[in-house]
Design an enzyme around this catalytic site. Sequence first.
Site, PDB file in Angstrom:
ATOM      1  N   GLU A 103       0.822  -1.223   0.000  1.00  0.00           N
ATOM      2  CA  GLU A 103       0.000   0.000   0.000  1.00  0.00           C
ATOM      3  C   GLU A 103       0.851   1.267   0.000  1.00  0.00           C
ATOM      4  OE1 GLU A 103      -2.789  -0.661  -0.840  1.00  0.00           O
ATOM      5  OE2 GLU A 103      -2.871  -2.750  -0.218  1.00  0.00           O
ATOM      6  N   GLY A 104       1.941   1.237  -0.730  1.00  0.00           N
ATOM      7  CA  GLY A 104       2.829   2.394  -0.811  1.00  0.00           C
ATOM      8  C   GLY A 104       4.003   2.224   0.126  1.00  0.00           C
TER       9      GLY A 104
END
Length: 608
Positions: free
Chosen positions: A459-460
């Site tokens: 997620e990043g």
Amino acid sequence: MAMRDTLDFLLYGWLQSESLNQRERFADHSRETFDAVLDTCERIAREKFAPVNRLLDTQEPHFDGERVHLPQATREALDAYVESGMLSAAQDYENGGMQLPCTVEMAANAFFSKACIALGGYAMLTNGNANLLMAHGTPRQREVFAKAEFEGRWFGTMCLSEPQAGSSLSDVATRAEPDGADSENDPLGPRYRLRGHKMWISAGEHELRENIVHLVLAKIPGPDGKPVPGVRGISLFIVPKWLVDAEGQLTGERNDVVLAGLNHKLGYRGTTNCLLNFGEGRHQPGGQGGAIGYRVGAPGEGLKAMFHMMNEARIGVGLGATMLGYAGYEASLAYARQRPQGRPLTATGKDAASPQRPIIEHADVKRMLLAQKSYVEGALALELFCARLVDEQHTAEAEAAGRARLLLEVLIPIAKSWPSEWCLEANSLAIQVLGGYGYTRDFPVEQHWRDNRLNMIHEGTHGIQALDLLGRKVVMEGGAALMALARRINETISAAGQVPGLAEAANQLAQALAQVGAATKAAWATGEPEAALANATPYLQAFGHTVLAWIWLDVVLALAPDDTRDFAQGKRAAQAYFFAYELPRIAAWLAVVQRREALCREMQDAWF
């Protein structure tokens, strides 16, 4: 103290969540209904999730060429979660929800993340997928796809990354072509045929539910027939594993979405992680190749819509990292209390004839436990504060909602990254407390560390969060989000300055905030992004530590000054530890930011 005591204090003593019941949306609720939800989730997590955590780690998913196999316990535990109603807990009554505040929903989900993070992954992705469709989908897409997900009949995923394009979404190569002349008129949305490959897709293939709803980023043809370059060319599509009709009934026809293989992970093994091929031709829906997908929103606005789910997922990742840290903290605390080792030091040395004492009596073990406590309880407070901002954004009056939006924007990179780094460090300290035993599979702390190591990546990545914070969030709208956060921190500083014993901490936090402000200005002094962002990660670390120091000071302000219970003294000790041992770190981190240190930017490949 049990985690539930801390959770109750943060919800009711600090965030004053009961006051949300005065708002129309939550008027049917009370402290009793909130507690009933927490009790139910705590019980399900204890009885269904926790007992299978080790099983799912040792019996990871495997693919026989046709199907993915998971332990039967996976389905049984998720059935219990679905039956609890938590997938739709925050939704409107008419959508089968409970209209719970996000704050209470997150507190309840903390139990599941702590008991078995891998099982919680299926729920987090499904809920986020459905929430995106509620915000950006058509009425029919909401009715067919989101409703089935909230009911737990179908599960969902997000398909962004590709083998050649991880965080660089502008380089996605998956293509979507309109499916015939009447493609715009399909009741489920504009219909396309997708071809491409997606990588690192959690929950991408399984037999746990009758269908899987993939949300897929792909590029469609521009006016010249070629894909529009960059993120402006990305659109978002619903691509179900099994095709459905306009009423949401399965047609029995398999879509052209095929599992190419499973990734074998260090931890977090109970959630399948997949390489998916779209449109490879193994299945021919409607007699043609290409996976059928239905566009969500306008052409070229796919990334904007996907950020709705990504931001939710980032807070969810932060909560997961927090609870893995919490699980390790509790395990190492229990061990330290019963493990005898060493004897007291006296002026004449150790008395070998005296009994050994529990290792929790040694100062260095206390240091490691206190560090863990400051990390995990502070991170839990941060995640719940962000959830409260979501409630404010959606139910408060306009001015307060606007402030909440700005605060949430600037805090999301911290809510994701800070627990991912420092609750992982808590897991490392838990292993250290156990010593050699901690490095074995006879104790759970090694699995907690392995499971948590993913959270700095998905997620990043950590670096992506740093670029988002320094490159976008603190400069957005002329610095409005940063100023909103500074105002909120200054409110705490002002209040703490009036409380005996907290004035020094208030001054220390004020100095830290000033340092962050000065470094932010210095980083952007030349207006050159390459120079400003070269040290974005140290900036993220300093910014995060400043935020957590503020959170801790705000939390202890909620304690009554005359509260001398062990519970209260423990919170004060954790706050004091963070200010004494952690907050001073920011000076070194910000120094390289402030002088725009060029070393890493100018380092040459050949020099390595």
